[in-house]
Design an enzyme around this catalytic site. Structure first.
Site, mmCIF file in Angstrom:
data_model
loop_
_atom_site.group_PDB
_atom_site.id
_atom_site.type_symbol
_atom_site.label_atom_id
_atom_site.label_comp_id
_atom_site.label_asym_id
_atom_site.label_seq_id
_atom_site.Cartn_x
_atom_site.Cartn_y
_atom_site.Cartn_z
ATOM 1 N N TYR A 126 -63.622 19.390 -43.481
ATOM 2 C CA TYR A 126 -64.685 18.506 -43.990
ATOM 3 C C TYR A 126 -64.639 18.460 -45.524
ATOM 4 C CZ TYR A 126 -69.383 16.454 -44.393
ATOM 5 O OH TYR A 126 -70.442 15.635 -44.685
ATOM 6 N N SER B 260 -69.800 13.688 -50.023
ATOM 7 C CA SER B 260 -70.714 14.815 -49.760
ATOM 8 C C SER B 260 -70.668 15.753 -50.951
ATOM 9 C CB SER B 260 -70.238 15.571 -48.510
ATOM 10 O OG SER B 260 -70.932 16.787 -48.368
#
Ligand code: NAP
Length: 246
Positions: free
Chosen positions: A151, A138
């Protein structure tokens, strides 16, 4: 010739979003696809829309599921060429307010899941004499985002796992690359994008002027899965509409 003709691919998190788009595109390009997800309904729905695909229920964070996923794929299709480690989750919280159980789950799915699936896939790829592993990281692994500490850590870790595996297995003709999506319209971002203010802010940082579609990432994965990228390993490809330029 189709770009993945003769290849066998596993796509994790293929019940939804980016994984579903990739499973469909990989199959369209000639791959035999194992659709993996722990959501049985969505996973079966993806598999049933693809001719010749199989669904394998798997929680990638579980050692036994990862092992069975690879074994069942090889049993059905005879080999394994491509592993798209795409399953992922997000939990909100900074380092103080993230619950320990949320931290553990995010790291288990996003980072350990890719490790476990690769652990069992790589020996099969060595047998086949080649392989391509693609990890969905990401932009949150490249730059910090507030309020998603676990995350960000999981995706940063996944980028380093990508490089480490690329180095270790290049001599075996196995390539390992990561994709860093920007903001993509999927179930994961639905709540954020339903909030007008958040949506505008995401759009502002995406300099290309639109948010991403699952297919934007699936096509990047297709390139990395195919032999067209045979000189590409250990790289981190941002597919983010320019988010990380500035
Ligand atoms: P999505 O639509 O929620 O798809 C993720 C899929 O993975 C879902 O089907 C989910 O099932 C499944 N999954 C979750 N945990 C799993 C597990 N332990 N084992 C097997 N499958 C599991 O989200 P997406 O946006 O396509 O996300 C795909 C990947 O892209 C993720 O790694 C995500 O972190 C990454 N990513 C997304 C964006 C974005 O803007 N959308 C940006 C950067 C990176 P459930 O629905 O039941 O949870």
């Amino acid at each position: 010739m189709a770009r993945l003709e003769g290849k066998v691919a596993i796509v994790t998190g293929a019940g939804s979003g980016i994984g579903r788009a990739a499973a469909i595109i990989f199959a369209r390009e000639g791959a035999k696809v194992a659709v993996a997800d722990y959501d049985e309904k969505n996973g079966r729905e993806t598999a049933s829309s693809i001719s010749g695909a199989i669904f394998i229920k798997a929680d990638v964070s579980k050692n036994s599921d990862a092992k069975k996923l690879v074994a069942d794929t090889v049993k059905k299709f005879g080999k394994l060429d491509v592993l798209f480690n795409n399953a992922g989750i997000v939990r909100w919280g900074n380092a103080v307010d993230t619950k320990e159980e949320d931290w553990n789950r995010v790291i288990d799915v996003n980072l350990k899941g890719a490790f476990l699936c690769s652990k069992y896939a790589i020996p099969e790829m060595i047998k086949a004499g080649r392989g391509s592993i693609i990890n969905t990281a990401s932009i949150a692994g490249l730059v910090a985002f507030g309020g998603i500490a676990a995350y960000c850590a999981s995706k940063g870790g996944l980028i380093q796992l990508t490089r480490s595996m690329a180095l270790d297995f290049a001599p075996k003709n196995i390539r390992v690359n990561a994709i860093c999506p920007g903001i993509i319209k999927t179930a994961m971002t639905k709540d954020i994008l339903n909030n007008k203010e958040m949506m505008q802010s995401m759009l502002k940082s995406t300099v290309i002027g639109r948010l991403g579609e699952p297919e934007d990432i699936a096509y990047a994965a297709l390139y990395l899965a195919s032999d067209e990228s045979s000189f590409v390993t250990g790289t981190t490809l941002a597919v983010d509409g320019g988010w990380t330029i500035q």
